[in-house]
Design a protein around this motif. Sequence first.
Motif, PDB file in Angstrom:
ATOM      1  N   GLU A   8     -11.202 -17.572 -15.671  1.00  0.00           N
ATOM      2  CA  GLU A   8     -10.455 -18.725 -15.089  1.00  0.00           C
ATOM      3  C   GLU A   8      -9.117 -18.254 -15.454  1.00  0.00           C
ATOM      4  OE1 GLU A   8     -12.529 -22.217 -15.999  1.00  0.00           O
ATOM      5  OE2 GLU A   8     -11.576 -22.145 -18.159  1.00  0.00           O
ATOM      6  N   CYS A   9      -8.161 -18.943 -14.950  1.00  0.00           N
ATOM      7  CA  CYS A   9      -6.733 -18.949 -15.551  1.00  0.00           C
ATOM      8  C   CYS A   9      -6.667 -19.328 -16.999  1.00  0.00           C
ATOM      9  CB  CYS A   9      -5.775 -19.736 -14.513  1.00  0.00           C
ATOM     10  SG  CYS A   9      -3.948 -19.759 -15.493  1.00  0.00           S
ATOM     11  N   ALA A  10      -6.051 -18.538 -17.930  1.00  0.00           N
ATOM     12  CA  ALA A  10      -5.939 -19.073 -19.381  1.00  0.00           C
ATOM     13  C   ALA A  10      -5.220 -20.001 -19.769  1.00  0.00           C
ATOM     14  CB  ALA A  10      -5.564 -17.785 -20.087  1.00  0.00           C
ATOM     15  N   ILE A  11      -4.213 -20.391 -18.758  1.00  0.00           N
ATOM     16  CA  ILE A  11      -3.333 -21.570 -19.058  1.00  0.00           C
ATOM     17  C   ILE A  11      -3.654 -22.723 -18.191  1.00  0.00           C
ATOM     18  CG2 ILE A  11      -1.092 -22.216 -18.377  1.00  0.00           C
ATOM     19  CD1 ILE A  11       0.028 -19.531 -18.765  1.00  0.00           C
ATOM     20  N   CYS A  12      -4.076 -22.836 -16.964  1.00  0.00           N
ATOM     21  CA  CYS A  12      -4.289 -24.117 -16.320  1.00  0.00           C
ATOM     22  C   CYS A  12      -5.793 -24.211 -15.860  1.00  0.00           C
ATOM     23  CB  CYS A  12      -3.489 -24.510 -15.267  1.00  0.00           C
ATOM     24  SG  CYS A  12      -3.864 -23.045 -13.879  1.00  0.00           S
ATOM     25  N   LYS A  13      -6.737 -23.179 -16.401  1.00  0.00           N
ATOM     26  CA  LYS A  13      -8.142 -23.469 -15.943  1.00  0.00           C
ATOM     27  C   LYS A  13      -8.232 -23.218 -14.500  1.00  0.00           C
ATOM     28  CE  LYS A  13      -8.997 -23.574 -20.353  1.00  0.00           C
ATOM     29  NZ  LYS A  13      -9.243 -22.355 -20.989  1.00  0.00           N
ATOM     30  N   LEU A  34      -3.194 -13.324  -9.014  1.00  0.00           N
ATOM     31  CA  LEU A  34      -2.125 -14.256  -9.723  1.00  0.00           C
ATOM     32  C   LEU A  34      -2.785 -15.795  -9.671  1.00  0.00           C
ATOM     33  CD1 LEU A  34       1.388 -13.024  -8.392  1.00  0.00           C
ATOM     34  CD2 LEU A  34       0.477 -12.944 -10.731  1.00  0.00           C
ATOM     35  N   CYS A  35      -2.611 -16.484 -10.680  1.00  0.00           N
ATOM     36  CA  CYS A  35      -2.908 -18.131 -10.635  1.00  0.00           C
ATOM     37  C   CYS A  35      -2.025 -18.799  -9.497  1.00  0.00           C
ATOM     38  CB  CYS A  35      -2.873 -18.513 -11.872  1.00  0.00           C
ATOM     39  SG  CYS A  35      -3.358 -20.409 -11.788  1.00  0.00           S
ATOM     40  N   LYS A  36      -2.703 -19.302  -8.679  1.00  0.00           N
ATOM     41  CA  LYS A  36      -1.621 -19.835  -7.339  1.00  0.00           C
ATOM     42  C   LYS A  36      -1.109 -21.073  -7.948  1.00  0.00           C
ATOM     43  CE  LYS A  36      -3.752 -18.069  -3.234  1.00  0.00           C
ATOM     44  NZ  LYS A  36      -4.715 -18.777  -1.798  1.00  0.00           N
ATOM     45  N   ASP A  37      -1.421 -21.773  -8.968  1.00  0.00           N
ATOM     46  CA  ASP A  37      -1.080 -23.042  -9.521  1.00  0.00           C
ATOM     47  C   ASP A  37       0.047 -22.609 -10.375  1.00  0.00           C
ATOM     48  OD1 ASP A  37      -2.739 -24.366  -7.828  1.00  0.00           O
ATOM     49  OD2 ASP A  37      -4.518 -24.371  -9.433  1.00  0.00           O
ATOM     50  N   CYS A  38      -0.253 -21.632 -11.418  1.00  0.00           N
ATOM     51  CA  CYS A  38       0.846 -21.498 -12.646  1.00  0.00           C
ATOM     52  C   CYS A  38       1.605 -19.977 -12.681  1.00  0.00           C
ATOM     53  CB  CYS A  38       0.238 -21.807 -14.029  1.00  0.00           C
ATOM     54  SG  CYS A  38      -0.729 -20.389 -14.504  1.00  0.00           S
ATOM     55  N   GLY A  39       0.898 -19.113 -11.578  1.00  0.00           N
ATOM     56  CA  GLY A  39       1.667 -17.643 -11.823  1.00  0.00           C
ATOM     57  C   GLY A  39       0.991 -16.814 -12.762  1.00  0.00           C
TER      58      GLY A  39
END
Length: 300
Positions: A8-13, A34-39
Amino acid sequence: MHKFEEVECAICKSQNHFEVSKKGQHNIPINLVLCKDCGLGYLSPRWNADSYFNFYSKEYDSYYRPSLIAEINTANPENNAIIRRFQKNNVLPESPSAILDIGSGAGENLLNIQKIFPNANLFAIEPSQESQQNLIKNNIEVISSDANSDWDKGKEGKYSLIILRHVLEHFLNPAEVLRKIQASLSDDGFLYIAVPNNLRPTKNLETKWFRVVHTYYFNKYSLKNTLHKSGLEAIIMQEGDELNNHELFTIAKRSEKPLETKISSSHFEEQKKVFIDGLQNDRKPIQRLKSNLLNALGKS
Ligand SMILES: [Zn+2]
């Protein structure tokens, strides 16, 4: 054979991601999203930890450090980007007693810095067995071969300078390694990080810029968020300079208080546009021809 794992995204999960490309350098397949929530850009699914560790111990140097055994260049420390950037920003530590380079390679950065700080003790974390031999020969203590190990135990507040030069983008768990770094930095210590700047990539994304060994694709937003998650604060964050226009570098310190992350889908849109435009440009006939020619001449 390599084993794969989904992350999962390492910043916002978030698991909400956009697929960028399945092609990487040396024709090794990747899954860049690319994470759609934080990029944040990252590989998923990606090789698991065992696959990566084997690759770094045995194969990495043959792909990326073919001239390792040749003389390493420490002729002029002024040419070293790390030293120049510290000096330019006037934040070089006065008399660092212990300097740690994580992913040091054969020790070029440390040996350059030693010319300015001859009394500093030098330490390295480096998986490559060949590089380790070079480090030991130069009196650099190899404290671990794996940044994910417990190398930080008993080293609280020890290091006045820690270097991560083109290393963070290789980690499987960047925030976890940064937390270890945060704990082992001295109160007035500095952390230097340089990574590829994904808002300013070079041409030929799928044959050069995207790589199986780059598990993360940072920009100024995601690097800052990753630092903040680990209790580190950037005092300098710069996108490129005369030494390297495609690099993002930061000089960070321990933070007194927990720092917030800023999650914004506008960061995703900005990063997505850079990659989509880059891929489109790479596919233009004239760019393909140039890329093929350079490949044929062995210059790519
Ligand atoms: Zn995210």
